[in-house]
Design a protein around this motif. Structure first.
Motif, PDB file in Angstrom:
ATOM      1  N   ASP A 135      10.331 129.887 -10.211  1.00 22.42           N
ATOM      2  CA  ASP A 135      10.339 129.639 -11.587  1.00 22.42           C
ATOM      3  C   ASP A 135      11.557 129.098 -12.021  1.00 22.42           C
ATOM      4  N   SER A 136      12.889 129.036 -11.291  1.00 21.32           N
ATOM      5  CA  SER A 136      13.913 129.325 -12.088  1.00 21.32           C
ATOM      6  C   SER A 136      14.176 127.611 -12.196  1.00 21.32           C
ATOM      7  N   HIS A 137      13.764 126.570 -11.411  1.00 22.72           N
ATOM      8  CA  HIS A 137      14.057 125.231 -11.844  1.00 22.72           C
ATOM      9  C   HIS A 137      12.544 124.703 -12.201  1.00 22.72           C
ATOM     10  N   PRO A 138      12.102 124.967 -13.141  1.00 21.46           N
ATOM     11  CA  PRO A 138      10.992 124.294 -12.948  1.00 21.46           C
ATOM     12  C   PRO A 138      10.969 122.525 -12.799  1.00 21.46           C
ATOM     13  N   GLY A 139      10.306 122.013 -11.782  1.00 22.79           N
ATOM     14  CA  GLY A 139      10.288 120.556 -12.172  1.00 22.79           C
ATOM     15  C   GLY A 139      11.152 120.035 -10.881  1.00 22.79           C
ATOM     16  N   LEU A 140      12.344 120.851  -9.887  1.00 22.99           N
ATOM     17  CA  LEU A 140      13.145 120.657  -9.446  1.00 22.99           C
ATOM     18  C   LEU A 140      12.453 120.383  -7.593  1.00 22.99           C
ATOM     19  N   TYR A 141      11.435 121.819  -7.347  1.00 23.93           N
ATOM     20  CA  TYR A 141      11.174 121.741  -6.924  1.00 23.93           C
ATOM     21  C   TYR A 141       9.341 122.314  -6.492  1.00 23.93           C
ATOM     22  N   SER A 142       8.498 121.785  -5.598  1.00 22.41           N
ATOM     23  CA  SER A 142       7.542 122.684  -5.871  1.00 22.41           C
ATOM     24  C   SER A 142       6.770 123.361  -4.713  1.00 22.41           C
ATOM     25  N   ASP A 143       7.774 123.742  -4.070  1.00 19.90           N
ATOM     26  CA  ASP A 143       7.046 124.787  -2.373  1.00 19.90           C
ATOM     27  C   ASP A 143       8.535 125.271  -2.017  1.00 19.90           C
ATOM     28  N   LYS A 144       8.297 125.948  -1.282  1.00 14.88           N
ATOM     29  CA  LYS A 144       9.969 126.573  -0.174  1.00 14.88           C
ATOM     30  C   LYS A 144      10.660 125.889   0.231  1.00 14.88           C
ATOM     31  N   ALA A 145       9.934 125.035   1.276  1.00 14.80           N
ATOM     32  CA  ALA A 145      10.858 123.881   1.753  1.00 14.80           C
ATOM     33  C   ALA A 145      12.087 123.178   0.255  1.00 14.80           C
ATOM     34  N   GLY A 146      11.090 122.610  -0.372  1.00 14.35           N
ATOM     35  CA  GLY A 146      11.737 121.895  -1.387  1.00 14.35           C
ATOM     36  C   GLY A 146      12.754 123.304  -2.630  1.00 14.35           C
ATOM     37  N   MET A 147      12.575 124.065  -2.452  1.00  8.76           N
ATOM     38  CA  MET A 147      13.270 125.490  -3.365  1.00  8.76           C
ATOM     39  C   MET A 147      14.847 124.935  -1.905  1.00  8.76           C
ATOM     40  N   ILE A 148      14.897 125.512  -0.730  1.00  4.10           N
ATOM     41  CA  ILE A 148      15.705 125.842   0.053  1.00  4.10           C
ATOM     42  C   ILE A 148      16.404 124.104   0.075  1.00  4.10           C
ATOM     43  N   GLY A 149      16.136 122.734  -0.035  1.00  2.30           N
ATOM     44  CA  GLY A 149      16.666 121.535   0.218  1.00  2.30           C
ATOM     45  C   GLY A 149      17.228 122.004  -1.322  1.00  2.30           C
ATOM     46  N   ALA A 150      17.040 122.315  -2.675  1.00  6.37           N
ATOM     47  CA  ALA A 150      17.148 121.760  -3.434  1.00  6.37           C
ATOM     48  C   ALA A 150      19.290 122.670  -3.714  1.00  6.37           C
ATOM     49  N   LEU A 151      18.445 124.250  -3.193  1.00 12.01           N
ATOM     50  CA  LEU A 151      20.238 124.945  -2.968  1.00 12.01           C
ATOM     51  C   LEU A 151      21.221 124.816  -2.173  1.00 12.01           C
ATOM     52  N   MET A 152      20.345 123.977  -1.037  1.00 14.44           N
ATOM     53  CA  MET A 152      21.812 123.481  -0.317  1.00 14.44           C
ATOM     54  C   MET A 152      22.191 122.718  -1.454  1.00 14.44           C
ATOM     55  N   SER A 153      21.626 121.630  -1.623  1.00  9.85           N
ATOM     56  CA  SER A 153      22.085 120.603  -2.142  1.00  9.85           C
ATOM     57  C   SER A 153      22.720 121.211  -3.456  1.00  9.85           C
ATOM     58  N   ALA A 154      22.337 122.027  -4.294  1.00  9.55           N
ATOM     59  CA  ALA A 154      23.675 122.342  -5.189  1.00  9.55           C
ATOM     60  C   ALA A 154      24.682 123.241  -4.746  1.00  9.55           C
ATOM     61  N   LEU A 155      24.639 123.814  -3.583  1.00  7.68           N
ATOM     62  CA  LEU A 155      25.921 124.710  -3.167  1.00  7.68           C
ATOM     63  C   LEU A 155      26.715 123.969  -2.221  1.00  7.68           C
ATOM     64  N   ALA A 156      25.886 122.402  -1.799  1.00  5.98           N
ATOM     65  CA  ALA A 156      26.757 121.023  -1.004  1.00  5.98           C
ATOM     66  C   ALA A 156      26.712 122.336   0.231  1.00  5.98           C
ATOM     67  N   ILE A 157      25.764 122.463   0.550  1.00  7.44           N
ATOM     68  CA  ILE A 157      25.553 123.443   2.567  1.00  7.44           C
ATOM     69  C   ILE A 157      25.509 122.560   3.358  1.00  7.44           C
ATOM     70  N   GLN A 158      25.999 121.964   4.257  1.00  8.78           N
ATOM     71  CA  GLN A 158      25.315 121.581   5.548  1.00  8.78           C
ATOM     72  C   GLN A 158      24.514 122.415   6.456  1.00  8.78           C
ATOM     73  N   PRO A 159      23.176 121.246   6.763  1.00 13.98           N
ATOM     74  CA  PRO A 159      22.351 122.082   7.631  1.00 13.98           C
ATOM     75  C   PRO A 159      22.942 123.031   8.568  1.00 13.98           C
ATOM     76  N   GLY A 160      23.721 122.186   9.495  1.00 12.47           N
ATOM     77  CA  GLY A 160      24.061 123.327  10.580  1.00 12.47           C
ATOM     78  C   GLY A 160      24.943 124.856  10.377  1.00 12.47           C
ATOM     79  N   SER A 161      25.573 124.495   8.705  1.00 13.16           N
ATOM     80  CA  SER A 161      26.437 126.034   8.489  1.00 13.16           C
ATOM     81  C   SER A 161      25.659 126.799   8.172  1.00 13.16           C
ATOM     82  N   ALA A 162      23.943 126.406   8.271  1.00 12.87           N
ATOM     83  CA  ALA A 162      23.297 127.429   7.160  1.00 12.87           C
ATOM     84  C   ALA A 162      22.262 127.891   8.282  1.00 12.87           C
ATOM     85  N   ILE A 163      21.921 129.119   7.931  1.00 16.35           N
ATOM     86  CA  ILE A 163      20.723 130.335   8.507  1.00 16.35           C
ATOM     87  C   ILE A 163      19.790 130.360   7.519  1.00 16.35           C
TER      88      ILE A 163
END
Length: 215
Positions: A135-163
């Motif tokens: 519930d931290s970002h209403p309307g930004l995502y609807s599931d865990k996949a979207g949540m991770i994607g939004a977090l990565m976008s906000a922190l400018a994380i490249q997929p290959g650099s994250a676990i």
């Protein structure tokens, strides 16, 4: 690519939230004179609150689900959540990870308020640069996949650099949807196919990181 970001699930990965959550579910049903329609066990841990209450109560009427959700928040958020323990080993491992310069963040289906209260109670708030919750970002995502994607976008994380570390196959699918490496943990509430070889202890996270960096 060198790993610079570790993203964590919360319930079943960093903390053993089951006893407090399950006790609250029982209290909520009792307060509303409802009987559970399924077992109150660890399989209820992880999914968002409202669909869990719907499955547990066998009720789908919106007003009742609103009332059940409100009761859960009142009971759990006030004090019960503060009884949630960390899994043994994490305090030392989080210190070690931060000292190595890794950026730590959380992506959890838990609601934000109890997550933050538990982190404060454990003295962990300073470890995590971001906490994304259901519930931290209403309307930004609807599931865990979207949540991770939004977090990565906000922190400018490249997929290959994250676990992403989590305790369920659903966590693994959410990580895969974002092209992020998934490290399953063995001490949570999910079960994995044997070939995934879940990490046995929190200490194994730091050991695997050190091994990967040495290659």
């Amino acid at each position: 690519m060198k790993k610079t970001h570790l993203l964590f699930d919360f319930d079943g990965t960093l903390v053993d939230s089951a006893p407090a959550i399950l006790a609250t579910f029982s209290q909520v049903l009792e307060a509303h004179d409802l009987l559970p329609r399924r077992a109150i066990d660890s399989s209820l841990i992880g999914p968002p609150l409202r669909p869990t209450l719907e499955a547990l109560s066998g009720q789908s009427e919106p007003a009742l689900l609103d009332a059940l959700s409100a009761s859960f928040r009142e009971i759990y958020d006030a004090q019960v959540c503060l009884t949630t323990p960390a899994y043994p080993g994490w305090p030392q491992v989080l210190d070690a990870l931060r000292e190595r310069g890794l950026v730590l963040a959380i992506a959890t289906n838990k609601r934000l308020l109890p997550t933050q209260r538990i982190l404060q109670e454990l003295g962990w708030a300073e470890y995590f640069c971001a906490v994304y919750a259901s519930d931290s970002h209403p309307g930004l995502y609807s599931d865990k996949a979207g949540m991770i994607g939004a977090l990565m976008s906000a922190l400018a994380i490249q997929p290959g650099s994250a676990i992403y570390l989590g305790d369920t196959e659903q966590d693994g699918r959410a990580a895969a949807a974002n092209a992020v490496d998934f490290w399953p943990v063995a001490w949570g509430y999910g079960q994995f196919a044997e070939q995934l070889q879940p990490l046995a202890t929190p200490q194994a996270v730091a050991e695997r990181l050190a091994l990967d960096e040495a290659r």
